[in-house]
Enzyme design. Sequence first.
Site, mmCIF file in Angstrom:
data_model
loop_
_atom_site.group_PDB
_atom_site.id
_atom_site.type_symbol
_atom_site.label_atom_id
_atom_site.label_comp_id
_atom_site.label_asym_id
_atom_site.label_seq_id
_atom_site.Cartn_x
_atom_site.Cartn_y
_atom_site.Cartn_z
ATOM 1 N N GLU B 60 -0.532 -37.029 22.698
ATOM 2 C CA GLU B 60 -0.348 -37.098 24.155
ATOM 3 C C GLU B 60 0.828 -36.277 24.665
ATOM 4 O O GLU B 60 0.767 -35.707 25.755
ATOM 5 C CB GLU B 60 -0.212 -38.559 24.600
ATOM 6 C CG GLU B 60 -1.527 -39.326 24.642
ATOM 7 C CD GLU B 60 -2.020 -39.750 23.263
ATOM 8 O OE1 GLU B 60 -1.246 -39.639 22.284
ATOM 9 O OE2 GLU B 60 -3.181 -40.194 23.161
ATOM 10 N N HIS B 128 -3.281 -52.076 24.120
ATOM 11 C CA HIS B 128 -4.324 -51.314 24.814
ATOM 12 C C HIS B 128 -4.728 -51.941 26.145
ATOM 13 O O HIS B 128 -5.803 -51.660 26.654
ATOM 14 C CB HIS B 128 -5.565 -51.170 23.923
ATOM 15 C CG HIS B 128 -5.426 -50.123 22.854
ATOM 16 N ND1 HIS B 128 -4.460 -50.190 21.888
ATOM 17 C CD2 HIS B 128 -6.124 -48.983 22.611
ATOM 18 C CE1 HIS B 128 -4.587 -49.148 21.076
ATOM 19 N NE2 HIS B 128 -5.576 -48.396 21.500
#
Lengths: 345, 323
Positions: B60, B128
């Site tokens: 990322e 998550h």
Amino acid sequence: MNATTGTVRPAPARKESAPDRPESMDMYRKMLLIRRFEERAEEAYGRGKIGGFLHLYIGEEAIAVGAMAALRPDDDVITHYRDHGYVLARGVDPKAIMAELYGKSTGVSKGKGGSMHLADLERHVWGGYAIVGGHVPMAAGLALANQYRNEPRVVACFMGEGATNIGAFFAGLNMAAVWKVPMIAIVENNRYGMGTPVERASAVVEIHQKAAAFGIPGLRIDGNDLLAVRDAVREAADAARAGGGPRLLEMTTYRLRGHSMGDPQRYRTKEEVEEAKPRDPILRWRKVLLETGAAKEDELEGIAEEIEAVVEESIRFAEESPDPDPSALCADVLAEESHGPENVS
Amino acid sequence: MALKTYRDAVREALREEMARDPNVIILGEEVGVWGGTYAVTRGLHEEFGAKRVIDTPIAEAAIVGAAVGAAMGGLRPVAELMTVNFSLVAMDQIVNSAAKIRYMFGGQAKVPLVIRTPAGWGQLAATHSQFFEAWFAHVPGLTVVMPATPYDAKGLLKSAIRSENPVMFIEHFRLYGVKGEVPDGEYTLPIGVSEVKRAGKDVTIVTYSRMLHTSLAAAETLSKDGIECEVVDLRTLRPLDMRAVYESVKKTHRALIVEEDWTTLGMGAEIAARIGRDRFDDLDAPVERLGQVEVPMPYAKNLEEMMFPDEKLVIDRVKTMLA
């Protein structure tokens, strides 16, 4: 192990790589400009004229100057926080750089960035970034934009050896290698990441070997050898322009000053610093110029005087320039468009 | 008007902007060949090619960093972070680079970048199932958009892509299947304008993203008891448009903020402070807030279901405020 020993690439002996006289003198002038500029900045810092951190490049000038001599004017340059050298070598006005260090409105970044955040987009200098290694992925992105538009521009991304231990370095170079974008990672191994010697920070001290992680060429160059730097960067730039993808160039050098001003340098001995001084890249190049007859002593003295005047002028300009207008405080946070009527209070 | 899903609306915005401007590229994990983990970019790789819809490594910091560099270099990248949870890996790039480059270099550079990322949950456990919109909205230099409906998602994403500023465009993966009216023709919506999604006179509910739907459902139920809630959808969290909220509070004299993020130091705190300061004399009751229970997300389904404000909780709180 001494990080500057090992497989150092010798300066190319090829005749065609010898610079012509104007280039030789220009490179000398630029190295000297960086040196004197920073010495005066150091003084100004001592007088409280420059605030914050000030990271000097003294001892590493051959890398910025050699690299810029190899790059084309429209190649892109992106740097880390020890950034005065690159910007000066790139030909950015010393007055505007000194004014930036002083935090004045006439600075390259209008006084908003300071020493660590010098940029000049007109000269394709995309800025100095102060989070170690954080700019490596950005270099890949800049190179992607060049590749996307088929523009034959190369991105030179400068960093210290300390940056090669952070995630963004690996993630960014991996991506650049996967995409085969025209980018050169130029790692200046000055042996210390702040005060930590490379041996205690990096599992691999020959930083060029890290190129193996990305399947790209990695070379170790004597970063105090001006021509070796220039030729290695030129070769890497040619390869990148031809679609050869990125390359990692490790330039071994030595930082003759502390990490930043106020660094007591307890991590190294005075003897070590003294020992490094004869390898000073400016002295070395001066010697080459004199020994090859490219320049005479008085000519070099003349250049020194000329540089003194340029630096003096930059100090005067910075001293006399106005602080940023208070209205600048809130300017340039956002582009003024696309939002609804502003009512954030 | 055609009924379309939120997912299709986002994809339409991407497709239209890519067709309009060759500098728009998409990059992210699995956005190309796979078509996106949530199928948002499906078909775009086939249509526009690998050069414009770029699969990236799972990295990322590099995705956002490369997007920032590409944006500075003249492209208009739309970077997808598979979920907002992974934005943590890219936080340095988002906060230190994307948000600050324009300012730090005295306005020389611009970063016309969109970071699309969904928030959400669904038995995904603690790492998550997070919402970080307040973190991003805290940062000057970032624009934060969090649309709740397909219509808003399409119009706001098109504006985000055309914006010269870095935009965090936070979707919600439990909204992707939600249908709504989306006109066929070209339209954009201004960033930084909130909207009254339901008119009422008794309590103002201020909300955004998925909680809009929970709030609207609660308002409908309350209506049967004769309680009319006005529901304001912020749509954009930075810049934060309070005008519709203030107008509404003037009418209802009560405000309840419903958010899906943790409440402490969140969007609700900011909104409550502004209402308290600017509309103190209009208030007949303290400003109330509802948000996520302040624990990391549990996996067990029954525990997870207890985590967020639901219709009943909103109804109960509105009734308490009126009591």
